[in-house]
Design a protein around this motif. Structure first.
Motif, short mmCIF file in Angstrom:
data_model
loop_
_atom_site.label_atom_id
_atom_site.label_comp_id
_atom_site.label_asym_id
_atom_site.label_seq_id
_atom_site.Cartn_x
_atom_site.Cartn_y
_atom_site.Cartn_z
N GLY A 97 1.03 24.36 6.06
CA GLY A 97 1.45 23.28 6.59
C GLY A 97 3.00 23.74 6.90
N TYR A 98 3.61 23.72 8.27
CA TYR A 98 4.85 24.34 8.77
C TYR A 98 5.69 23.58 8.87
N HIS A 99 7.02 23.91 8.31
CA HIS A 99 8.30 22.37 8.53
C HIS A 99 9.31 23.44 9.19
N PRO A 100 10.17 23.56 9.93
CA PRO A 100 11.64 24.88 10.06
C PRO A 100 12.91 24.85 9.40
N ILE A 101 12.18 23.49 8.64
CA ILE A 101 13.70 23.39 7.51
C ILE A 101 13.26 23.27 6.02
#
Length: 116
Positions: A97-101
């Motif tokens: 799971g990836y999120h920039p923040i």
């Protein structure tokens, strides 16, 4: 905090199919881009497929046409449908799971073995 739990791996004959699932805990699943990676023995972990929070998909060249990634935000789950499996697909498959923040999350992996 988000926890990812993969399931659906196992032993399958060449040419067979499997559907992997990755269930996420937490209420922010829908804003994460999700991905499937795999790691074969003695090799580096590599990207298999990704799906953005908006549903756009991307695949490694070797998986195009054979694998399909999808997500169901109502179930906090991302799927990987794998068809026409080959012995070289044998690996541990990991959900990401990836999120920039926010923090990046990984599951514990599920073993896929393609063998006759």
């Amino acid at each position: 905090q988000v926890q990812l739990a993969e399931s659906g791996g196992g032993l399958v004959q060449p040419g067979g199919s499997l559907r992997l699932s990755c269930a996420a805990s937490g209420s922010i699943f829908s804003i994460y881009d999700m991905g499937w990676f795999r790691q074969a023995p003695g090799k580096q972990r590599e990207l298999v497929a990704t799906i953005t929070s908006g549903g756009s998909t991307n695949y490694a060249d070797s998986e195009k046409g054979r694998f399909t990634i999808s997500r169901d935000n109502s179930k906090n789950t991302v799927y990987l449908q794998m068809n026409s499996l080959k012995p070289e697909d044998t690996a541990v498959f990991y959900c990401n799971g990836y999120h920039p923040i926010f923090p990046v999350y990984w599951g514990q992996g599920t073993q896929v073995t393609v063998s006759s």
